[in-house]
Design a protein around this motif. Sequence first.
Motif, PDB file in Angstrom:
ATOM      1  N   THR A  85      13.218 -14.364   4.455  1.00 13.57           N
ATOM      2  CA  THR A  85      12.283 -13.934   5.563  1.00 13.57           C
ATOM      3  C   THR A  85      10.975 -13.671   5.106  1.00 13.57           C
ATOM      4  O   THR A  85      10.650 -13.164   4.024  1.00 13.57           O
ATOM      5  CB  THR A  85      12.715 -12.774   6.414  1.00 13.57           C
ATOM      6  OG1 THR A  85      14.101 -12.707   7.016  1.00 13.57           O
ATOM      7  CG2 THR A  85      11.785 -12.405   7.680  1.00 13.57           C
ATOM      8  N   VAL A  86       9.978 -14.282   5.948  1.00 14.66           N
ATOM      9  CA  VAL A  86       8.371 -14.161   5.521  1.00 14.66           C
ATOM     10  C   VAL A  86       7.905 -12.720   6.127  1.00 14.66           C
ATOM     11  O   VAL A  86       8.337 -12.647   7.377  1.00 14.66           O
ATOM     12  CB  VAL A  86       7.707 -15.418   5.918  1.00 14.66           C
ATOM     13  CG1 VAL A  86       6.088 -15.237   5.765  1.00 14.66           C
ATOM     14  CG2 VAL A  86       8.022 -16.642   5.195  1.00 14.66           C
ATOM     15  N   LEU A  87       7.484 -11.955   5.401  1.00 19.71           N
ATOM     16  CA  LEU A  87       6.801 -10.890   5.899  1.00 19.71           C
ATOM     17  C   LEU A  87       5.299 -10.676   5.882  1.00 19.71           C
ATOM     18  O   LEU A  87       4.873 -11.078   4.716  1.00 19.71           O
ATOM     19  CB  LEU A  87       7.591  -9.774   4.880  1.00 19.71           C
ATOM     20  CG  LEU A  87       9.107  -9.143   5.128  1.00 19.71           C
ATOM     21  CD1 LEU A  87       9.167  -8.137   3.908  1.00 19.71           C
ATOM     22  CD2 LEU A  87       9.350  -8.876   6.475  1.00 19.71           C
ATOM     23  N   ASP A  88       4.521  -9.785   6.616  1.00 19.51           N
ATOM     24  CA  ASP A  88       3.327  -9.698   6.448  1.00 19.51           C
ATOM     25  C   ASP A  88       3.293  -8.290   5.614  1.00 19.51           C
ATOM     26  O   ASP A  88       3.505  -7.490   6.146  1.00 19.51           O
ATOM     27  CB  ASP A  88       2.580  -9.441   7.787  1.00 19.51           C
ATOM     28  CG  ASP A  88       1.126  -9.042   7.562  1.00 19.51           C
ATOM     29  OD1 ASP A  88       0.696  -8.867   6.370  1.00 19.51           O
ATOM     30  OD2 ASP A  88       0.662  -8.994   8.610  1.00 19.51           O
ATOM     31  N   LEU A  89       2.866  -8.395   4.531  1.00 22.41           N
ATOM     32  CA  LEU A  89       2.724  -7.512   3.343  1.00 22.41           C
ATOM     33  C   LEU A  89       1.984  -6.210   3.663  1.00 22.41           C
ATOM     34  O   LEU A  89       1.977  -5.200   3.616  1.00 22.41           O
ATOM     35  CB  LEU A  89       2.604  -7.753   2.050  1.00 22.41           C
ATOM     36  CG  LEU A  89       2.888  -6.633   0.862  1.00 22.41           C
ATOM     37  CD1 LEU A  89       4.501  -6.234   0.892  1.00 22.41           C
ATOM     38  CD2 LEU A  89       2.683  -7.433  -0.360  1.00 22.41           C
ATOM     39  N   GLN A  90       0.814  -6.880   4.131  1.00 17.22           N
ATOM     40  CA  GLN A  90      -0.304  -5.944   4.506  1.00 17.22           C
ATOM     41  C   GLN A  90       0.237  -4.863   5.766  1.00 17.22           C
ATOM     42  O   GLN A  90       0.045  -3.770   5.813  1.00 17.22           O
ATOM     43  CB  GLN A  90      -1.584  -6.571   4.864  1.00 17.22           C
ATOM     44  CG  GLN A  90      -2.646  -5.859   5.431  1.00 17.22           C
ATOM     45  CD  GLN A  90      -4.006  -6.384   5.648  1.00 17.22           C
ATOM     46  OE1 GLN A  90      -4.884  -6.522   4.942  1.00 17.22           O
ATOM     47  NE2 GLN A  90      -3.925  -7.090   6.871  1.00 17.22           N
ATOM     48  N   ASP A  91       0.633  -5.586   6.844  1.00 14.25           N
ATOM     49  CA  ASP A  91       1.172  -4.769   7.871  1.00 14.25           C
ATOM     50  C   ASP A  91       2.181  -3.812   7.339  1.00 14.25           C
ATOM     51  O   ASP A  91       2.213  -2.687   7.901  1.00 14.25           O
ATOM     52  CB  ASP A  91       1.806  -5.650   8.859  1.00 14.25           C
ATOM     53  CG  ASP A  91       2.308  -5.055  10.166  1.00 14.25           C
ATOM     54  OD1 ASP A  91       1.313  -4.177  10.663  1.00 14.25           O
ATOM     55  OD2 ASP A  91       3.451  -4.780  10.403  1.00 14.25           O
ATOM     56  N   LEU A  92       3.155  -4.311   6.455  1.00 14.77           N
ATOM     57  CA  LEU A  92       4.290  -3.183   6.024  1.00 14.77           C
ATOM     58  C   LEU A  92       3.790  -2.027   5.179  1.00 14.77           C
ATOM     59  O   LEU A  92       4.199  -0.889   5.409  1.00 14.77           O
ATOM     60  CB  LEU A  92       4.975  -4.315   5.048  1.00 14.77           C
ATOM     61  CG  LEU A  92       6.477  -3.741   4.718  1.00 14.77           C
ATOM     62  CD1 LEU A  92       7.466  -3.631   6.232  1.00 14.77           C
ATOM     63  CD2 LEU A  92       7.371  -4.607   3.925  1.00 14.77           C
TER      64      LEU A  92
END
Length: 519
Positions: free
Chosen positions: A187-194
């Motif tokens: 899965t592709v994640l938005d690391l900044q949001d995380l």
Amino acid sequence: MYLFNFLLMLNSLALLLLSLLILFFLFSILRKSYIIYINNNNITTPTTTYGPISYPIIGCLVSFYENRRRLLHWYTDLVLCSPTSTVVVKRLGALRTIVTANPTNVEYILKTNFPNFPKGESFTEILGDLLGCGIFNMDGELWSTQRKLASHEFSTRSLREFVVKTLEEEVSERLIPLLENAAQNDTVLDLQDLLKRFAFDTICKVALGHDPCCLDTSRPVPSLFRAFDTAAEISAKRSTSTVALLWKMKRFFRFGSEKKLRDAIEIVHESVSEIITKKRKLILEDENKGGGDMLSRFLMAGHDDEVVRDMVISFVMAGRDTTSAAMTWLFWLLSQNSKAEKLLLNEVNRSCSNSNNVALNYDSLQEMSFLKACLCESMRLYPPVSWDSKHAANDDVLPDGTVVKKGDRVTYFPYGMGRLEELWGENCGEFKPERWLLEDDETGRVLKAVSPFKFPVFQAGPRVCLGKEMAFTQMKYVVASVLKRFEIRPVCLDQPVFVPLLTAHMAGGLRVSVRNRSK
């Protein structure tokens, strides 16, 4: 009668806006004609060295308006062209502004003549609706009193232990499982949001003793999280408004962005006040029920609810996005610099108890010198707070000879400072963690002592950030824990866009793929 007055004021506002548009149009034509005349006659204009081209009455309003969407880069271009790394910006509808990237000036502003450079009414007005009388928005005796109280609490061993325990829980129970799931399911994640969600959970636990559960993806996004985001963004945009009168009128009539801001602030204040009421009740029943968070400490010290509310809101604002922004940029920089990532991973492995577990504690984190060097280098290039302003209480002269007038906005500029060759060398635009080290070998690394006035990302002098060590502890813990287990790779290879608001962030987030290192 009220309706008539309201329509009259709207008509006046429309006339004002029309007049401003006509002025912009006329002076844009004048400016273009002037530039053509200069170019055709090979005339050099000294004012471009020390600041933008200015005209009578309106100053550099036209240039400011043209660059309003790239102010960060505009200011950077200006200070890089100045022989003293300082420029003066004058425009209609705004305070005379001095922007400096000169470390000697920065030291004078933040330390040597600190009393003459308070936050000032202009700054406190921009953030006052949100932060109230909190420590980051105050000057004088009220600031001094809060500073002493907060300084004492930040220096306690118990708070340090509480922070590490909170990090351990948040990382092991929420962050790592989310990344593990992404790795297993590709899965592709938005690391900044995380990382923003992680930082908000952590600072709320530390400052409020409250868990907003932002990293619990099975729940809707908490209203407090959204409200802080909205309030911070709109408050920041107040400071970049071409004419301050416009946002003030919108605030007076409560429409547009200012209505959204008022609604968001009400949610923040009401939510925090509710948390305070519950916490005070727990403490009255039994002091041990309060917990080790800062809110409990402030309430047990005998302060009233409104003062405590403004103080903890300030700490949440300071801690919610600064660490997440620094970590986001570091993960991206490491993905572009395999040598630095390998050296950092080696250091993390040496500091961990074994290959399967990351047994991190406060002492082991302090040993990670290369990790701290990487964080400092990341914040040099992409500082979480790219500029910060004070306001002159009296006439003054900066060490480089720049004249300061009473009421001037005086801005020191960490983003621009990180791009000065005279401070960081010809390779100042490159990610080079070793520039922070005295030694660079396999046996050990020693960090250089760098002046905080050359690297003022945590401010310096009497207002130096109280949470500096807490921030480094959090960032080290997260980066070491994630890097040990996972490879983080951006799915887009384009250079990210740096967006400077109250806290800078990466436009559009940082979308990444996650892989287990064991595989």
